[in-house]
Design an enzyme around this catalytic site. Structure first.
Site, PDB file in Angstrom:
ATOM      1  N   ARG A 160       1.027  -0.989   0.042  1.00  0.00           N
ATOM      2  CA  ARG A 160      -0.063  -0.064  -0.013  1.00  0.00           C
ATOM      3  C   ARG A 160       0.842   1.215   0.049  1.00  0.00           C
ATOM      4  NH1 ARG A 160      -3.297  -2.800  -1.587  1.00  0.00           N
ATOM      5  NH2 ARG A 160      -5.592  -3.404  -0.813  1.00  0.00           N
ATOM      6  N   GLU A 175      -3.359   7.556  -4.980  1.00  0.00           N
ATOM      7  CA  GLU A 175      -3.504   6.897  -6.298  1.00  0.00           C
ATOM      8  C   GLU A 175      -4.602   7.700  -7.203  1.00  0.00           C
ATOM      9  OE1 GLU A 175      -3.756   2.644  -5.883  1.00  0.00           O
ATOM     10  OE2 GLU A 175      -1.605   2.474  -5.133  1.00  0.00           O
ATOM     11  N   HIS A 216      -0.532  -0.037  -9.960  1.00  0.00           N
ATOM     12  CA  HIS A 216      -1.182  -0.861  -8.878  1.00  0.00           C
ATOM     13  C   HIS A 216      -1.670  -2.083  -9.611  1.00  0.00           C
ATOM     14  CE1 HIS A 216      -3.428  -0.804  -4.708  1.00  0.00           C
ATOM     15  NE2 HIS A 216      -3.142  -1.937  -5.191  1.00  0.00           N
TER      16      HIS A 216
END
Length: 309
Positions: A235, A264, A282
């Site tokens: 993360r 993000e 991601h």
């Protein structure tokens, strides 16, 4: 199958998963708008016994509006949007997909590690820009020679260790840090600073929690040092981005490879424009096969739970 059971869907799911969920249960979607979501919870909250989620924010206040809730089934590995303690106090079980996606995420972690330590992205640009034959490309680092520190030895961390360690493909020395020692042969280091000082390559795999947010900050990066590399596939909030940018600016670390970011999809220019930093969007679990298995597991957890009732 379980049409008498109401499930709150707070996730965009693969087509097959969405169809199977609606075939098995009575499904109510949770709107994204705050006012609309509040209206759905006010109207249907008392009947909802299960939730299908992805990146939903579920806190104690929301749980109070769902008095019949028994289970939360998450499409993702992370539970950072869920108040786990509040759910546990209510007897709500939580299921995620970390075991399913571990292998693909571990593959990406190794790929990012190689990209960062061997300079693959810079090599790509070196050839594309016509510099090959006119300049010398700098030597990289041999992955098998690097002490590899893994932050968090859960499903994903263990899969990375299996690839990176002495018995794996890379044959590198491996150590790990986490809240407790695991029954494994890898070296356990009980301090994140000490792990960073030992490591040449630090791979972050732990979940985001109050204890881990900002864990990789100035002190850890200083311990990692100017010849060290950082890889984050967990993360974005676990790495302090300003601290990482500052470390790179003063050549405090050798490079980084990042699949996740603090806000993000916003990525700071300092990271996007640094040739020592490898970036990916991601995409750790981003294969067709794994994403479908994750969807299958989400539905399976709900069906298994209510089949036992």
């Amino acid at each position: 199958m379980f049409k008498h059971i109401t499930i709150l869907q707070a996730a965009e799911l693969p087509e097959k998963t969405d169809r199977e969920l609606k075939e098995a249960f009575t499904v109510i979607g949770l709107p994204k708008g705050e006012a609309e979501a509040a209206g759905v919870l006010a109207e249907h909250g008392a009947a909802i016994r299960g939730m299908a989620v992805r990146h939903a924010h579920i806190d104690a206040r929301m749980l109070e509006k769902l008095p019949a809730l028994e289970i939360i089934s998450s499409y993702s590995a992370g539970l950072d949007g869920i108040d786990v303690e509040a759910a546990a106090s209510r007897g709500v079980s939580i299921h995620n997909t970390s075991k399913i996606l571990a292998q693909d995420v571990a593959d990406l972690a190794v790929a990012l590690s190689i990209s960062a330590t061997r300079g693959l992205m810079r090599g790509h640009d070196f050839v594309r820009n016509g510099n090959w034959g006119r300049q010398s490309f700098p030597l990289g680092r041999s992955l098998r020679s690097l002490n590899t520190g893994i932050v968090g030895l859960g499903h994903i961390g263990s899969a990375i260790a299996a690839r990176m360690g002495a018995m794996g493909a890379m044959g590198a020395p491996v150590a790990y840090f986490g809240p407790r020692r695991k029954p494994v042969d890898h070296l356990y280091i009980d301090s994140i600073d000490d792990l960073a000082e030992w490591a040449d390559l630090l791979i972050v795999t732990c979940p985001a929690s109050p204890e881990t947010i900002g864990l990789i900050g100035s002190s850890v990066l200083e311990k990692l040092g100017p010849r060290g590399f950082l890889v984050n596939i967990s993360r974005g909030t676990i790495v302090n981005e300003p601290a990482l940018i500052a470390a790179l600016a003063k050549d405090g670390i050798a490079g980084a490879a990042l699949d996740v970011f603090e806000k993000e999809p916003v990525v700071p220019d300092a990271l996007r424009n640094d040739p020592r930093v490898v970036l990916s969007p991601h995409m750790g679990s981003g294969t067709q096969e794994t994403r479908q298995q994750m969807g299958d597991r989400l539905v399976e957890a709900l069906v298994t739970h209510f089949s036992a009732r």
